[in-house]
Design a protein around this motif. Structure first.
Motif, PDB file in Angstrom:
ATOM      1  N   LEU A 293       0.831  -1.199   0.000  1.00 36.41           N
ATOM      2  CA  LEU A 293       0.000   0.000   0.000  1.00 36.41           C
ATOM      3  C   LEU A 293       0.873   1.258   0.000  1.00 36.41           C
ATOM      4  N   ILE A 294       0.571   2.157  -0.944  1.00 31.71           N
ATOM      5  CA  ILE A 294       1.276   3.442  -1.014  1.00 31.71           C
ATOM      6  C   ILE A 294       0.422   4.557  -0.417  1.00 31.71           C
ATOM      7  N   ALA A 295      -0.852   4.612  -0.820  1.00 28.35           N
ATOM      8  CA  ALA A 295      -1.736   5.677  -0.336  1.00 28.35           C
ATOM      9  C   ALA A 295      -3.177   5.338  -0.701  1.00 28.35           C
ATOM     10  N   PRO A 296      -4.146   5.902   0.035  1.00 30.53           N
ATOM     11  CA  PRO A 296      -4.014   6.668   1.277  1.00 30.53           C
ATOM     12  C   PRO A 296      -3.794   5.722   2.449  1.00 30.53           C
ATOM     13  N   LEU A 297      -3.066   6.173   3.430  1.00 33.50           N
ATOM     14  CA  LEU A 297      -2.699   5.299   4.540  1.00 33.50           C
ATOM     15  C   LEU A 297      -3.896   4.893   5.397  1.00 33.50           C
ATOM     16  N   TRP A 298      -5.003   5.653   5.313  1.00 36.54           N
ATOM     17  CA  TRP A 298      -6.179   5.253   6.091  1.00 36.54           C
ATOM     18  C   TRP A 298      -6.795   3.952   5.564  1.00 36.54           C
ATOM     19  N   CYS A 299      -6.380   3.520   4.346  1.00 32.45           N
ATOM     20  CA  CYS A 299      -6.869   2.247   3.798  1.00 32.45           C
ATOM     21  C   CYS A 299      -6.078   1.051   4.318  1.00 32.45           C
ATOM     22  N   LYS A 300      -5.130   1.296   5.210  1.00 33.78           N
ATOM     23  CA  LYS A 300      -4.318   0.202   5.756  1.00 33.78           C
ATOM     24  C   LYS A 300      -5.059  -0.584   6.833  1.00 33.78           C
ATOM     25  N   ASP A 301      -5.920   0.078   7.566  1.00 29.19           N
ATOM     26  CA  ASP A 301      -6.596  -0.533   8.719  1.00 29.19           C
ATOM     27  C   ASP A 301      -8.070  -0.741   8.402  1.00 29.19           C
ATOM     28  N   LYS A 302      -8.423  -1.944   7.958  1.00 29.52           N
ATOM     29  CA  LYS A 302      -9.818  -2.212   7.587  1.00 29.52           C
ATOM     30  C   LYS A 302     -10.749  -2.139   8.789  1.00 29.52           C
ATOM     31  N   ASN A 303     -10.309  -2.644   9.923  1.00 29.10           N
ATOM     32  CA  ASN A 303     -11.154  -2.579  11.122  1.00 29.10           C
ATOM     33  C   ASN A 303     -11.383  -1.134  11.549  1.00 29.10           C
ATOM     34  N   GLY A 304     -10.351  -0.324  11.428  1.00 26.74           N
ATOM     35  CA  GLY A 304     -10.498   1.098  11.731  1.00 26.74           C
ATOM     36  C   GLY A 304     -11.473   1.770  10.787  1.00 26.74           C
ATOM     37  N   GLN A 305     -11.431   1.378   9.509  1.00 31.25           N
ATOM     38  CA  GLN A 305     -12.390   1.922   8.541  1.00 31.25           C
ATOM     39  C   GLN A 305     -13.819   1.609   8.968  1.00 31.25           C
ATOM     40  N   ILE A 306     -14.051   0.357   9.337  1.00 34.47           N
ATOM     41  CA  ILE A 306     -15.406  -0.050   9.724  1.00 34.47           C
ATOM     42  C   ILE A 306     -15.881   0.739  10.934  1.00 34.47           C
ATOM     43  N   ARG A 307     -14.996   0.939  11.911  1.00 31.23           N
ATOM     44  CA  ARG A 307     -15.379   1.721  13.099  1.00 31.23           C
ATOM     45  C   ARG A 307     -15.769   3.134  12.722  1.00 31.23           C
ATOM     46  N   LYS A 308     -14.984   3.767  11.858  1.00 27.02           N
ATOM     47  CA  LYS A 308     -15.273   5.145  11.463  1.00 27.02           C
ATOM     48  C   LYS A 308     -16.533   5.225  10.607  1.00 27.02           C
ATOM     49  N   ILE A 309     -16.743   4.222   9.774  1.00 26.17           N
ATOM     50  CA  ILE A 309     -17.967   4.186   8.973  1.00 26.17           C
ATOM     51  C   ILE A 309     -19.184   4.072   9.882  1.00 26.17           C
ATOM     52  N   ASN A 310     -19.101   3.208  10.868  1.00 26.10           N
ATOM     53  CA  ASN A 310     -20.231   3.062  11.788  1.00 26.10           C
ATOM     54  C   ASN A 310     -20.455   4.325  12.609  1.00 26.10           C
ATOM     55  N   ASP A 311     -19.392   5.016  12.984  1.00 23.26           N
ATOM     56  CA  ASP A 311     -19.549   6.300  13.670  1.00 23.26           C
ATOM     57  C   ASP A 311     -20.277   7.289  12.770  1.00 23.26           C
ATOM     58  N   ALA A 312     -19.901   7.310  11.476  1.00 19.96           N
ATOM     59  CA  ALA A 312     -20.531   8.223  10.524  1.00 19.96           C
ATOM     60  C   ALA A 312     -21.994   7.871  10.292  1.00 19.96           C
ATOM     61  N   LEU A 313     -22.321   6.590  10.361  1.00 18.45           N
ATOM     62  CA  LEU A 313     -23.688   6.150  10.103  1.00 18.45           C
ATOM     63  C   LEU A 313     -24.633   6.436  11.291  1.00 18.45           C
ATOM     64  N   LYS A 314     -24.068   6.733  12.458  1.00 15.60           N
ATOM     65  CA  LYS A 314     -24.889   6.989  13.629  1.00 15.60           C
ATOM     66  C   LYS A 314     -25.878   8.112  13.371  1.00 15.60           C
ATOM     67  N   SER A 315     -25.424   9.156  12.678  1.00 12.39           N
ATOM     68  CA  SER A 315     -26.292  10.319  12.440  1.00 12.39           C
ATOM     69  C   SER A 315     -27.486   9.961  11.560  1.00 12.39           C
ATOM     70  N   LEU A 316     -27.385   8.831  10.844  1.00 11.60           N
ATOM     71  CA  LEU A 316     -28.485   8.385   9.997  1.00 11.60           C
ATOM     72  C   LEU A 316     -29.348   7.344  10.697  1.00 11.60           C
ATOM     73  N   GLY A 317     -28.958   6.961  11.910  1.00 14.95           N
ATOM     74  CA  GLY A 317     -29.678   5.906  12.623  1.00 14.95           C
ATOM     75  C   GLY A 317     -29.424   4.544  12.047  1.00 14.95           C
ATOM     76  N   LEU A 318     -28.224   4.394  11.406  1.00 13.97           N
ATOM     77  CA  LEU A 318     -27.892   3.123  10.756  1.00 13.97           C
ATOM     78  C   LEU A 318     -26.609   2.537  11.322  1.00 13.97           C
ATOM     79  N   LYS A 319     -26.401   1.250  11.107  1.00 15.29           N
ATOM     80  CA  LYS A 319     -25.143   0.604  11.446  1.00 15.29           C
ATOM     81  C   LYS A 319     -24.880  -0.497  10.434  1.00 15.29           C
ATOM     82  N   TYR A 320     -23.577  -0.854  10.296  1.00 14.11           N
ATOM     83  CA  TYR A 320     -23.183  -1.910   9.352  1.00 14.11           C
ATOM     84  C   TYR A 320     -22.727  -3.126  10.134  1.00 14.11           C
TER      85      TYR A 320
END
Length: 320
Positions: A293-320
């Protein structure tokens, strides 16, 4: 209480009553018309199959042998069938032991898995369907690499088992498809998905957010068009840069800037809101956790991505 987004796992559990997992397999001798020179050379600018195919290294034992739609013989079919079997045996056991999977979908993942003579495809698909606790197939392919006779054959199989065809839609904008050296236009994708649906096949569409020069509006228009075409399931991917790709060279020259995480989350949220409720979600993140992986470095941590996605989905009343 947040509402669960309709996932592919939920779809499979509702249909089969137990946990069903996809088992990804990679078969030597399969390639792509965008690599072998039929429609283009070099593949898509972002593509490095080793990065996307964890089983590919062990499977690559047929050096210099590649199939296409015009191939008249396949002297290595038995070797391919053996590769299929040992990959399924190893991965299905792990999925059972670690995740509690009881039944399986064999996922022909790497390269273009309808880009071969029909007799080869029949042998591989029917071998996969013969394995214990297999309830169906998911076949990754390109819209320009599947024949009418293969559509007809898959339609026949779908009368007795679960059949999915996965198309890389990526973008509906021809200028983007040309920029990434895709080798076909958006009309070709629309035609293939329409045809697949006319045969009664289940279709999963792959969408990439963050393609070169695409705006948020363009990404969302691609999602809207994919839903309109009648896809049954969707995979959302952020575009990331790995070594040994044309995109890596563009990035090094300053010609490509990867999507930042905040924009990806924004586009993903809106794409999910636009999605028909019957369309299941198979993937909402992507990346690799190694030195390729060269970039973006935030794509290195898949579990971290899922956590941030779920945080973002809170405002919609949704979860993954």
């Amino acid at each position: 209480m947040r509402e669960q987004i309709f996932t592919f796992g939920q779809y499979l559990h509702r249909k089969f009553g137990v946990k069903v997992s996809k088992v990804p397999v990679s078969i030597s001798g399969f390639t792509c018309p965008n690599i072998d020179g039929t429609v283009a050379k070099g593949g898509c600018t972002f593509c490095e199959n080793d990065s996307f195919s964890p089983s590919l290294d062990r499977a690559r034992t047929l050096k210099g042998f590649f199939l296409n739609l015009q191939s008249t013989s396949n002297p290595h079919l038995e070797k391919q069938l053996q590769q299929l079997e040992w990959q399924f045996d190893a991965l299905s056991k792990r999925l059972h032991d670690e995740n509690g999977a009881e039944k399986f979908i064999v996922y022909f993942q790497s390269f273009t898995n309808t880009y071969a003579p029909l007799e080869t495809l029949k042998a591989l698909y029917e071998k996969a369907l013969s394995f214990e606790n297999v309830v169906g197939l998911s076949i990754g392919t390109r819209s320009d690499s599947i024949s009418d006779e293969t559509f007809e054959y898959l339609a026949e199989l779908s009368q007795k088992t679960e059949i999915w065809v996965e198309f890389g839609i990526q973008s509906i904008y021809d200028e983007t498809l040309e920029r990434i050296n895709r080798g076909h236009d958006s009309a070709n994708v629309k035609e293939a998905i329409t045809k697949a649906k006319s045969y009664g096949l289940n279709v999963c569409g792959h969408l990439i957010f963050g393609l070169p020069s695409e705006s948020k509006e363009m990404m969302l228009n691609t999602a809207k068009e994919a839903y309109t075409l009648g896809i049954d399931s969707v995979k959302y991917h952020p575009l990331y840069v790995v070594k040994r790709t044309a995109l890596a060279n563009e990035y090094a020259r300053g010609e490509f800037k990867p999507i930042d995480e905040a924009l990806y989350l924004e586009v993903l949220k809106e794409a999910i809101l636009l999605k028909p409720t019957n369309v299941s979600v198979q993937r909402i993140s992507a990346g690799v956790d190694d030195e390729s992986l060269i970039a973006p470095l935030w794509c290195k941590d898949k579990n971290g991505q899922i956590r941030k996605i779920n945080d973002a989905l809170k405002s919609l009343g949704l979860k993954y």
